[in-house]
Structures are given as structure tokens and as C-alpha cells.
Scaffold this active site. Structure first.
Site, PDB file in Angstrom:
ATOM      1  N   GLN A   1     -54.958 -44.753   0.592  1.00 24.87           N
ATOM      2  CA  GLN A   1     -56.048 -45.599   0.108  1.00 24.87           C
ATOM      3  C   GLN A   1     -57.187 -45.759   1.102  1.00 24.87           C
ATOM      4  O   GLN A   1     -58.292 -46.117   0.710  1.00 24.87           O
ATOM      5  CB  GLN A   1     -55.496 -46.972  -0.285  1.00 24.87           C
TER       6      GLN A   1
ATOM      7  N   ARG B   1     -49.600 -54.108   8.874  1.00 26.36           N
ATOM      8  CA  ARG B   1     -48.743 -53.277   8.041  1.00 26.36           C
ATOM      9  C   ARG B   1     -49.545 -52.067   7.568  1.00 26.36           C
ATOM     10  O   ARG B   1     -50.479 -52.187   6.783  1.00 26.36           O
ATOM     11  CB  ARG B   1     -48.211 -54.066   6.843  1.00 26.36           C
TER      12      ARG B   1
ATOM     13  N   HIS C   1     -45.770 -44.747   0.896  1.00 28.91           N
ATOM     14  CA  HIS C   1     -46.567 -45.570  -0.013  1.00 28.91           C
ATOM     15  C   HIS C   1     -47.150 -44.649  -1.091  1.00 28.91           C
ATOM     16  O   HIS C   1     -48.365 -44.508  -1.232  1.00 28.91           O
ATOM     17  CB  HIS C   1     -47.671 -46.312   0.759  1.00 28.91           C
TER      18      HIS C   1
ATOM     19  N   ASN D   1     -42.441 -48.383  -0.082  1.00 26.13           N
ATOM     20  CA  ASN D   1     -43.199 -49.466  -0.692  1.00 26.13           C
ATOM     21  C   ASN D   1     -43.075 -49.400  -2.213  1.00 26.13           C
ATOM     22  O   ASN D   1     -43.333 -48.361  -2.823  1.00 26.13           O
ATOM     23  CB  ASN D   1     -44.675 -49.355  -0.321  1.00 26.13           C
ATOM     24  N   GLU D   2     -42.661 -50.488  -2.814  1.00 25.09           N
ATOM     25  CA  GLU D   2     -42.686 -50.671  -4.260  1.00 25.09           C
ATOM     26  C   GLU D   2     -42.155 -49.469  -5.050  1.00 25.09           C
ATOM     27  O   GLU D   2     -42.882 -48.834  -5.828  1.00 25.09           O
ATOM     28  CB  GLU D   2     -44.106 -51.000  -4.725  1.00 25.09           C
TER      29      GLU D   2
ATOM     30  N   ASN E   1     -43.705 -58.279  -2.384  1.00 22.09           N
ATOM     31  CA  ASN E   1     -45.100 -58.118  -2.793  1.00 22.09           C
ATOM     32  C   ASN E   1     -45.281 -58.850  -4.114  1.00 22.09           C
ATOM     33  O   ASN E   1     -44.555 -58.576  -5.076  1.00 22.09           O
ATOM     34  CB  ASN E   1     -45.459 -56.646  -2.982  1.00 22.09           C
TER      35      ASN E   1
ATOM     36  N   TYR F   1     -48.046 -60.303  -7.131  1.00 22.60           N
ATOM     37  CA  TYR F   1     -49.383 -60.360  -7.715  1.00 22.60           C
ATOM     38  C   TYR F   1     -49.447 -61.235  -8.958  1.00 22.60           C
ATOM     39  O   TYR F   1     -50.412 -61.970  -9.152  1.00 22.60           O
ATOM     40  CB  TYR F   1     -49.883 -58.940  -8.038  1.00 22.60           C
TER      41      TYR F   1
ATOM     42  N   GLU G   1     -47.173 -58.235   0.708  1.00 19.23           N
ATOM     43  CA  GLU G   1     -48.469 -58.040   0.040  1.00 19.23           C
ATOM     44  C   GLU G   1     -48.750 -59.231  -0.857  1.00 19.23           C
ATOM     45  O   GLU G   1     -47.863 -59.679  -1.590  1.00 19.23           O
ATOM     46  CB  GLU G   1     -48.496 -56.780  -0.844  1.00 19.23           C
TER      47      GLU G   1
ATOM     48  N   TRP H   1     -53.065 -58.455   1.212  1.00 19.87           N
ATOM     49  CA  TRP H   1     -53.533 -57.172   0.714  1.00 19.87           C
ATOM     50  C   TRP H   1     -54.977 -57.378   0.276  1.00 19.87           C
ATOM     51  O   TRP H   1     -55.234 -58.087  -0.673  1.00 19.87           O
ATOM     52  CB  TRP H   1     -52.697 -56.658  -0.461  1.00 19.87           C
TER      53      TRP H   1
ATOM     54  N   GLU I   1     -58.303 -47.705  -5.064  1.00 17.60           N
ATOM     55  CA  GLU I   1     -57.291 -48.465  -5.800  1.00 17.60           C
ATOM     56  C   GLU I   1     -56.688 -47.606  -6.920  1.00 17.60           C
ATOM     57  O   GLU I   1     -56.784 -47.896  -8.105  1.00 17.60           O
ATOM     58  CB  GLU I   1     -57.902 -49.758  -6.341  1.00 17.60           C
ATOM     59  N   TRP I   2     -56.114 -46.485  -6.502  1.00 18.71           N
ATOM     60  CA  TRP I   2     -55.331 -45.619  -7.369  1.00 18.71           C
ATOM     61  C   TRP I   2     -56.107 -45.185  -8.612  1.00 18.71           C
ATOM     62  O   TRP I   2     -57.221 -44.721  -8.497  1.00 18.71           O
ATOM     63  CB  TRP I   2     -53.980 -46.289  -7.688  1.00 18.71           C
TER      64      TRP I   2
END
Length: 440
Positions: free
Chosen positions: A20, A77, A121, A165-166, A287, A289, A349, A396, A403-404
């Protein structure tokens, strides 16, 4: 609003990921990743944007470390790009890639900041995807070898390690619904990718510890589940989605078993791997959101649940409802579920995107982000008061980034990036966070 107070040893940090922010995708001997391939595929990324330059962190990391030093964080991180270390995902490491991270980590340490290293990631080497990717057990084995290389090289300086990650996002968004790389649409047939990522986690924990690494944990994104009603059907759908997006990743790691809902979709020999997956951890990274709404599936839905939007809350520009108390609910629920099996927790995050612009006065006035962070830190403090052992919090993100599939429009950073000039402008939230950390 008065900021919540935290113990003096509470760890404050920021998070980023390699794909990213780094850019330089064709430099330093780096190989192709699935995200390079995905961004080159027509129609996959908003506005046909790509990460070939991103925030140019590969060339500007000294400037970014200076920003972190000014912010006063105790930890950074970051993630390592697997294709920068092993261009094909296996074999001898790339000396240029190791040297880049050597220099970056040395400079982070010299700034008085502890590196927190994420090994994966989502930027899987394309060569491994061509051999089956996370649908293949071999990828987990290759990941263990990669972890051994990284542990041997960097365990003297990296204070905390996160293997993957995730993994839920990789499984669901990457292999089940195709919104992320590698873009497969396998629905529940994607669940073997969850198991092989969990196995990769366990193999990496073993390899890191064998190399002398300290502070080994994980970072999973989790959501409290909100059924649409109290009906048995909606509650059952809630249990299914909880198993799918939460417990498929936390139960094997913490309890050594999978939730019953997903077992039939896993590889036949999955039970043999559970002792490897359930390695003791030094911390558990959460993480957070948003909550996830759910209802019983409608007619024709091939899945045992139907996702529902969370309504009645303000939204970020990334279409996430802003629900700070959901973080308290999640953390307290985790403590109740796992009890003595839950190691110390870090919020690895938490953040939000808004339409941040540099104003005429040269500043970025992002009061919405300040309110978001403040509300979520209140929730963390309440969870701690309820008995959850939370040791730290990472925003984060340090800076705006790629952003993907949504490209550069969502801005998550404490630092604004002008992608044309690469000018860095700390936002008002940067100053707010700095004051919070320094107790000014």
C-alpha cells in the site's frame, strides 16, 4: 471531550503495509505479486489506479520515519513484501530486499521506535499463486521457510512479530467473492485457504521462535455480529457468519479446534495440523473497523446467511458505519469466550477514511477522524475497565495509501499524501494523536 487515560506502559503505534505504501514494484529485485497482477487486470481497481509508486515509501522512508519520531509513537507496525525477499516465494533470499529492510529497520530503531513486523499483508508471490496459492498446502510450507529467513535476519531488532495479517480477508475477499486479488469466486469452497493460512501461521510461529524471535502473535480482523432480529433463523445465520469471519481464525489458534459450521468445508486431514496451528502466542492482535449485520438467507441464496448493512450510524467514505462501542463489545466478548486462553491484546489496526483535503491555510482539518479515534479509544478503555488485558493501540494508518480495489480515494492516514508531488502533510489528527501520546 476529555481523552481517556491509559497506563504509562501502554504502547502507542501506527500501522502500514508494504504494497500500500512502498511503490518501487519493479525495483530492488522484487518479484511479481498477486496484487501486481490484479491491478494490471482491467476493471479490478477503481479508476484503473495501481501501486507502482503509491506513497513512494521505498525511496522516502527516512522522511516517514522522521514523521513517526515527531509523532512520538513507541512502535511502527510495518509489513515485509514477500516478493521483495523471495521473488518467486521460495529459494534463496534476494540480497537487495533484505538490505532494504535492514536499512529501514535500523533507522526505525535509531529513532527510538520498536519495529513490529508483519510477514504477510496479502501480497502473495504470483509464482506461488500459479501453483495453487492459498488453496495449496505447499504455500503454507513455503511460508514457514520464508518466516525462518526473516526471523534469522531481523529477530535481533524486530520486537513483535505478526505472521499473517487478516487471513479472513485473503480467504473471503480474495478467494470467495473475488473483490481482492487473486480474484477467485469460490464462495464456501474457498475455506481451505483459511486452513492453509492458519497452518502457515503455526509454521511461522515455530520458525520465528527457533530463530530467537520474541513477541510473536497474530493480527486478525474481527467484527461483533448483529443479527437482524431475535428470530431463531436470524440468530442461526449470525452464528454461521461469526464462525466464518471470526472463529475460523481465532478458535484454531487459541483453542486448537474449528467451529463446527465450517468443518465440512476444510481439507480432510485438517485435524492433523491443529497442534501446529495452536502455538502459544505472546499477544493477540485485533483489527477492528465495524460490526457485521446478518439475517437468514433469502430464497435462492446459496449461503447459510445474508449480510445486512448496519444502519443508523454515520459512515466513513469507505462505506463503514462508525460504531465505537462495537469495539468494546468485541473485546469483552473475546474475553468471555477465550478467558485464560486469550493472551494480552493489542489493537493492531483501527482507523477510518474521510475526504481529507489540504485547506487554503495549508492544513488538513480532519475533525471527523479525531472524533472517530477518540470514540474508539474510549471503547478500549471501557473494555480494559471490564477486565480485558489490552496493552497497546495502533492507528491505521500512518499515511494515506493505496486502498486495494478502491484505489487512492479512501484516505486513512494521519498524514496526507499528495500523490502527484509526494508531499506529506500531517493532518490535525496527527497533532491530536501526538498530544495524546505525550500526555500534553
Amino acid at each position: 471531550m476529555e481523552n481517556p487515560t491509559f497506563p504509562s506502559e501502554f504502547l502507542w503505534g501506527v500501522s502500514t503495509s508494504a504494497f500500500q505504501i512502498e511503490g518501487a514494484t519493479g525495483e530492488g529485485g522484487r518479484g511479481q505479486s498477486i496484487w501486481d497482477t490484479f491491478t494490471e487486470t482491467e476493471g479490478k481497481i477503481a479508476r484503473a489506479e495501481h501501486a507502482k509508486v503509491a506513497a513512494d515509501h521505498f525511496h522516502r522512508y527516512s522522511e516517514d520515519i522522521a514523521l513517526m519520531a515527531g509523532l512520538g509513537v513507541g512502535a511502527y507496525r510495518m509489513s515485509f513484501a514477500w516478493p521483495r525477499i523471495q521473488p518467486d516465494g521460495e529459494g534463496k533470499p534476494n540480497a537487495e530486499g533484505l538490505a532494504f529492510y535492514d536499512e529501514l529497520i535500523d533507522e526505525v530503531c535509531a529513532a527510538g521506535i520498536d519495529p513490529v513486523g508483519t510477514l504477510f499483508h496479502w501480497d502473495l508471490p504470483q509464482a506461488l499463486e500459479d501453483k495453487g496459492g492459498w488453496l495449496a498446502r505447499d504455500t503454507a510450507e513455503r511460508f514457514g521457510e520464508y518466516a525462518a529467513i526473516m526471523g534469522e535476519r531481523f529477530s535481533d531488532r524486530v520486537k513483535m512479530w505478526i505472521p499473517l495479517n487478516e487471513p479472513m480477508v485473503m480467504s473471503i475477499f480474495g478467494y470467495a467473492i473475488g473483490e481482492y486479488a487473486p480474484g477467485k469466486t469460490l464462495l464456501l469452497d474457498a475455506l481451505p485457504t483459511a486452513h492453509y493460512q492458519n497452518l502457515a501461521h503455526g509454521l511461522a510461529v515455530q520458525a520465528l521462535r527457533a530463530a530467537g524471535a520474541r513477541g510473536v502473535g497474530t493480527a486478525n480482523n474481527h467484527s461483533p455480529i448483529w443479527p437482524a432480529s431475535d428470530s431463531p433463523e436470524d440468530k442461526a445465520a449470525g452464528e454461521w457468519i461469526d464462525a466464518l469471519i471470526n472463529r475460523t481464525y481465532s478458535d484454531p489458534v487459541l483453542l486448537g479446534r474449528y467451529p463446527e459450521q465450517v468443518v465440512e468445508h476444510l481439507p480432510k486431514d485438517f485435524a492433523d495440523d491443529l497442534p501446529t496451528i495452536a502455538q502459544p502466542l505472546d499477544f493477540y492482535g485485533v483489527n477492528y473497523y465495524e460490526p457485521q449485520g446478518v439475517a437468514a438467507p433469502g430464497e435462492g441464496n446459496p449461503l447459510p446467511f445474508e449480510l445486512r448493512a448496519i444502519e443508523g450510524y454515520p459512515m466513513t467514505t469507505n462505506d463503514s458505519p462508525i460504531v465505537p462501542h462495537g469495539l468494546r463489545e468485541l473485546l469483552v466478548g473475546f474475553q468471555e469466550r477465550y478467558r485464560e486462553h486469550l493472551p494480552p491484546v493489542y489493537i493492531t489496526e483501527n482507523g477510518c477514511s474521510f475526504d481529507d483535503v489540504v485547506a487554503e491555510d495549508g492544513h488538513v482539518h480532519d475533525q471527523e477522524r479525531i472524533d472517530f479515534l477518540d470514540g474508539h479509544l474510549v471503547a478500549v478503555r471501557e473494555a480494559m475497565d471490564a477486565g480485558v488485558d489490552v496493552r497497546g493501540y495502533f492507528v491505521w494508518s500512518l499515511m494515506d495509501n493505496f486502498e486495494w480495489s478502491k484505489g487512492y480515494q479512501p484516505r486513512f492516514g494521519l498524514v496526507h499524501i499528495d500523490y502527484e508531488t509526494q508531499r506529506r502533510t500531517p493532518k490535525d489528527s496527527f497533532g491530536w494523536y501526538r498530544k495524546l501520546i505525550s500526555h500534553e
